[in-house]
Design a protein around this motif. Sequence first.
Motif, PDB file in Angstrom:
ATOM      1  N   ILE A 122     -16.638 -10.941   5.265  1.00 26.66           N
ATOM      2  CA  ILE A 122     -17.228 -11.083   6.601  1.00 26.66           C
ATOM      3  C   ILE A 122     -17.004  -9.815   7.417  1.00 26.66           C
ATOM      4  O   ILE A 122     -17.921  -9.308   8.094  1.00 26.66           O
ATOM      5  CB  ILE A 122     -16.636 -12.307   7.326  1.00 26.66           C
ATOM      6  N   ARG A 123     -15.784  -9.273   7.383  1.00 25.39           N
ATOM      7  CA  ARG A 123     -15.473  -8.064   8.155  1.00 25.39           C
ATOM      8  C   ARG A 123     -16.272  -6.862   7.645  1.00 25.39           C
ATOM      9  O   ARG A 123     -16.742  -6.041   8.433  1.00 25.39           O
ATOM     10  CB  ARG A 123     -13.972  -7.767   8.087  1.00 25.39           C
ATOM     11  N   ALA A 124     -16.423  -6.752   6.328  1.00 27.88           N
ATOM     12  CA  ALA A 124     -17.208  -5.652   5.764  1.00 27.88           C
ATOM     13  C   ALA A 124     -18.669  -5.757   6.203  1.00 27.88           C
ATOM     14  O   ALA A 124     -19.306  -4.750   6.549  1.00 27.88           O
ATOM     15  CB  ALA A 124     -17.104  -5.655   4.240  1.00 27.88           C
ATOM     16  N   ALA A 125     -19.198  -6.992   6.202  1.00 28.45           N
ATOM     17  CA  ALA A 125     -20.574  -7.196   6.647  1.00 28.45           C
ATOM     18  C   ALA A 125     -20.714  -6.892   8.133  1.00 28.45           C
ATOM     19  O   ALA A 125     -21.736  -6.364   8.585  1.00 28.45           O
ATOM     20  CB  ALA A 125     -21.006  -8.644   6.355  1.00 28.45           C
ATOM     21  N   LEU A 126     -19.673  -7.196   8.897  1.00 25.71           N
ATOM     22  CA  LEU A 126     -19.689  -6.918  10.333  1.00 25.71           C
ATOM     23  C   LEU A 126     -19.717  -5.412  10.577  1.00 25.71           C
ATOM     24  O   LEU A 126     -20.426  -4.940  11.483  1.00 25.71           O
ATOM     25  CB  LEU A 126     -18.463  -7.547  10.994  1.00 25.71           C
ATOM     26  N   VAL A 127     -18.955  -4.662   9.801  1.00 22.38           N
ATOM     27  CA  VAL A 127     -18.945  -3.191   9.929  1.00 22.38           C
ATOM     28  C   VAL A 127     -20.332  -2.628   9.627  1.00 22.38           C
ATOM     29  O   VAL A 127     -20.835  -1.755  10.343  1.00 22.38           O
ATOM     30  CB  VAL A 127     -17.891  -2.573   8.981  1.00 22.38           C
ATOM     31  N   ARG A 129     -23.127  -4.226   9.915  1.00 23.95           N
ATOM     32  CA  ARG A 129     -24.020  -4.624  10.998  1.00 23.95           C
ATOM     33  C   ARG A 129     -23.827  -3.699  12.196  1.00 23.95           C
ATOM     34  O   ARG A 129     -24.796  -3.309  12.858  1.00 23.95           O
ATOM     35  CB  ARG A 129     -23.755  -6.079  11.405  1.00 23.95           C
ATOM     36  N   ALA A 130     -22.583  -3.353  12.498  1.00 25.77           N
ATOM     37  CA  ALA A 130     -22.304  -2.452  13.623  1.00 25.77           C
ATOM     38  C   ALA A 130     -22.950  -1.089  13.404  1.00 25.77           C
ATOM     39  O   ALA A 130     -23.500  -0.490  14.340  1.00 25.77           O
ATOM     40  CB  ALA A 130     -20.796  -2.299  13.798  1.00 25.77           C
ATOM     41  N   ALA A 131     -22.904  -0.596  12.173  1.00 22.46           N
ATOM     42  CA  ALA A 131     -23.497   0.703  11.874  1.00 22.46           C
ATOM     43  C   ALA A 131     -25.006   0.685  12.068  1.00 22.46           C
ATOM     44  O   ALA A 131     -25.610   1.698  12.432  1.00 22.46           O
ATOM     45  CB  ALA A 131     -23.162   1.107  10.439  1.00 22.46           C
ATOM     46  N   ALA A 132     -25.619  -0.502  11.842  1.00 22.66           N
ATOM     47  CA  ALA A 132     -27.070  -0.618  11.994  1.00 22.66           C
ATOM     48  C   ALA A 132     -27.481  -0.900  13.432  1.00 22.66           C
ATOM     49  O   ALA A 132     -28.657  -0.736  13.787  1.00 22.66           O
ATOM     50  CB  ALA A 132     -27.599  -1.731  11.088  1.00 22.66           C
ATOM     51  N   ASP A 133     -26.532  -1.309  14.264  1.00 24.37           N
ATOM     52  CA  ASP A 133     -26.827  -1.687  15.648  1.00 24.37           C
ATOM     53  C   ASP A 133     -26.426  -0.555  16.588  1.00 24.37           C
ATOM     54  O   ASP A 133     -25.249  -0.278  16.791  1.00 24.37           O
ATOM     55  CB  ASP A 133     -26.058  -2.968  16.005  1.00 24.37           C
ATOM     56  N   GLY A 134     -27.416   0.087  17.169  1.00 25.44           N
ATOM     57  CA  GLY A 134     -27.139   1.217  18.048  1.00 25.44           C
ATOM     58  C   GLY A 134     -26.396   0.863  19.319  1.00 25.44           C
ATOM     59  O   GLY A 134     -25.921   1.750  20.025  1.00 25.44           O
ATOM     60  N   SER A 135     -26.280  -0.430  19.626  1.00 23.54           N
ATOM     61  CA  SER A 135     -25.579  -0.842  20.848  1.00 23.54           C
ATOM     62  C   SER A 135     -24.264  -1.528  20.522  1.00 23.54           C
ATOM     63  O   SER A 135     -23.713  -2.256  21.344  1.00 23.54           O
ATOM     64  CB  SER A 135     -26.458  -1.785  21.677  1.00 23.54           C
ATOM     65  N   ALA A 136     -23.728  -1.296  19.311  1.00 23.66           N
ATOM     66  CA  ALA A 136     -22.518  -1.996  18.880  1.00 23.66           C
ATOM     67  C   ALA A 136     -21.315  -1.685  19.754  1.00 23.66           C
ATOM     68  O   ALA A 136     -20.369  -2.469  19.811  1.00 23.66           O
ATOM     69  CB  ALA A 136     -22.210  -1.652  17.432  1.00 23.66           C
ATOM     70  N   ASP A 137     -21.332  -0.550  20.433  1.00 28.05           N
ATOM     71  CA  ASP A 137     -20.184  -0.169  21.269  1.00 28.05           C
ATOM     72  C   ASP A 137     -20.302  -0.680  22.695  1.00 28.05           C
ATOM     73  O   ASP A 137     -19.473  -0.347  23.548  1.00 28.05           O
ATOM     74  CB  ASP A 137     -20.034   1.360  21.294  1.00 28.05           C
ATOM     75  N   THR A 138     -21.325  -1.465  22.978  1.00 26.86           N
ATOM     76  CA  THR A 138     -21.519  -1.998  24.323  1.00 26.86           C
ATOM     77  C   THR A 138     -21.622  -3.510  24.249  1.00 26.86           C
ATOM     78  O   THR A 138     -21.906  -4.078  23.183  1.00 26.86           O
ATOM     79  CB  THR A 138     -22.811  -1.448  24.960  1.00 26.86           C
ATOM     80  N   PRO A 139     -21.409  -4.222  25.368  1.00 28.69           N
ATOM     81  CA  PRO A 139     -21.555  -5.676  25.366  1.00 28.69           C
ATOM     82  C   PRO A 139     -23.009  -6.123  25.433  1.00 28.69           C
ATOM     83  O   PRO A 139     -23.305  -7.312  25.376  1.00 28.69           O
ATOM     84  CB  PRO A 139     -20.791  -6.100  26.634  1.00 28.69           C
ATOM     85  N   VAL A 158     -31.862  -6.055  10.810  1.00 28.75           N
ATOM     86  CA  VAL A 158     -32.160  -7.430  10.401  1.00 28.75           C
ATOM     87  C   VAL A 158     -31.480  -7.736   9.061  1.00 28.75           C
ATOM     88  O   VAL A 158     -30.864  -8.794   8.888  1.00 28.75           O
ATOM     89  CB  VAL A 158     -33.676  -7.662  10.294  1.00 28.75           C
ATOM     90  N   GLU A 159     -31.567  -6.809   8.125  1.00 29.16           N
ATOM     91  CA  GLU A 159     -30.959  -7.020   6.817  1.00 29.16           C
ATOM     92  C   GLU A 159     -29.446  -7.196   6.930  1.00 29.16           C
ATOM     93  O   GLU A 159     -28.866  -8.098   6.304  1.00 29.16           O
ATOM     94  CB  GLU A 159     -31.271  -5.827   5.909  1.00 29.16           C
ATOM     95  N   GLN A 160     -28.807  -6.369   7.755  1.00 26.36           N
ATOM     96  CA  GLN A 160     -27.352  -6.466   7.906  1.00 26.36           C
ATOM     97  C   GLN A 160     -26.956  -7.717   8.686  1.00 26.36           C
ATOM     98  O   GLN A 160     -25.896  -8.301   8.445  1.00 26.36           O
ATOM     99  CB  GLN A 160     -26.803  -5.213   8.596  1.00 26.36           C
ATOM    100  N   ASP A 161     -27.799  -8.145   9.617  1.00 25.90           N
ATOM    101  CA  ASP A 161     -27.512  -9.367  10.368  1.00 25.90           C
ATOM    102  C   ASP A 161     -27.561 -10.581   9.443  1.00 25.90           C
ATOM    103  O   ASP A 161     -26.667 -11.437   9.470  1.00 25.90           O
ATOM    104  CB  ASP A 161     -28.528  -9.531  11.506  1.00 25.90           C
ATOM    105  N   VAL A 162     -28.591 -10.665   8.599  1.00 24.75           N
ATOM    106  CA  VAL A 162     -28.702 -11.765   7.648  1.00 24.75           C
ATOM    107  C   VAL A 162     -27.532 -11.733   6.664  1.00 24.75           C
ATOM    108  O   VAL A 162     -26.958 -12.776   6.317  1.00 24.75           O
ATOM    109  CB  VAL A 162     -30.054 -11.708   6.903  1.00 24.75           C
ATOM    110  N   ALA A 163     -27.137 -10.532   6.219  1.00 23.42           N
ATOM    111  CA  ALA A 163     -26.016 -10.409   5.286  1.00 23.42           C
ATOM    112  C   ALA A 163     -24.721 -10.906   5.921  1.00 23.42           C
ATOM    113  O   ALA A 163     -23.897 -11.554   5.253  1.00 23.42           O
ATOM    114  CB  ALA A 163     -25.865  -8.953   4.843  1.00 23.42           C
ATOM    115  N   PHE A 164     -24.518 -10.618   7.207  1.00 22.65           N
ATOM    116  CA  PHE A 164     -23.318 -11.071   7.912  1.00 22.65           C
ATOM    117  C   PHE A 164     -23.263 -12.592   7.961  1.00 22.65           C
ATOM    118  O   PHE A 164     -22.240 -13.204   7.629  1.00 22.65           O
ATOM    119  CB  PHE A 164     -23.310 -10.493   9.330  1.00 22.65           C
ATOM    120  N   HIS A 165     -24.362 -13.217   8.340  1.00 21.15           N
ATOM    121  CA  HIS A 165     -24.379 -14.678   8.441  1.00 21.15           C
ATOM    122  C   HIS A 165     -24.321 -15.337   7.060  1.00 21.15           C
ATOM    123  O   HIS A 165     -23.776 -16.438   6.923  1.00 21.15           O
ATOM    124  CB  HIS A 165     -25.600 -15.138   9.237  1.00 21.15           C
TER     125      HIS A 165
END
Length: 261
Positions: A122-127, A129-139, A158-165
């Motif tokens: 889960i944590r690896a998938a979250l990382v 997802r963060a790399a794919a999300d340009g706003s990961a450092d903001t709320p 989208v691919e990383q979001d589905v992988a996380f879930h």
Amino acid sequence: MSLQAAGRRSLVDDAIDQLRSQLTAGTWPIGARIPSESVIAERLRVGRNTVREAIRVLVHAGMLESRQGDGTYVRSTTDPGDLVRRIEHADLRDIFEMRRALDVEAARLAAHRRTADDLGRIRAALVRRAAADGSADTPEPHDFDRGEPAEGELDDLVEQDVAFHTAIALASHNSAMVATYRWFSDSLWRAIRTVLDDGTLPDASHALHVALADAIEAGDPDAAERAVREILEPAVVALDALLYDPTESDSGRSHSTEHDA
């Protein structure tokens, strides 16, 4: 309903269609043994190889079950292809309501059952997802309306979001749920991409996904459910509002979908 001689379109296809019709009509109930290949071949006026191939297809589809030395039995009278078609034609609100139901239960079970390996996944998938999300450092959620996204940026998120879930679904240790989630992923992928690509619908911030992972790691199913609902509820509410028809009576909702299209 009786079996008819197969036409010339494709002997195997015709045999599949007629056998499927018999199954969905309940001619042979679940658990019953269907007639032998030779009997079916005679009724369809085709060769046994054609019947054998048709049965093989329906076994693969999960409607029949072959038992070596004992015959072929009815496993399901529901055509999975029909279910697939209905989901493919479901509207976005239906897809997101279904996703919410799956994600809530998966998150609650994951909070109870997660292992160290699950948390690592889960944590690896979250990382990723963060790399794919340009706003990961903001709320705030990723706003693709702020300029044109780079080539492949939206698809990657989208691919990383589905992988996380999906990683969370795996942590539920419920094989039926995992199979359903994986099977549902194609429709889910298209639904999420449509939402992100449409500036009128809200996306969830990466911070909420972090909160979901934290709740699962803490073993708190209630917090995990709250995080899932915070992630998905805004999109469901927005879709509900878009489909709202004030001219309708008491329900005030337009229940028409593309199911019957």
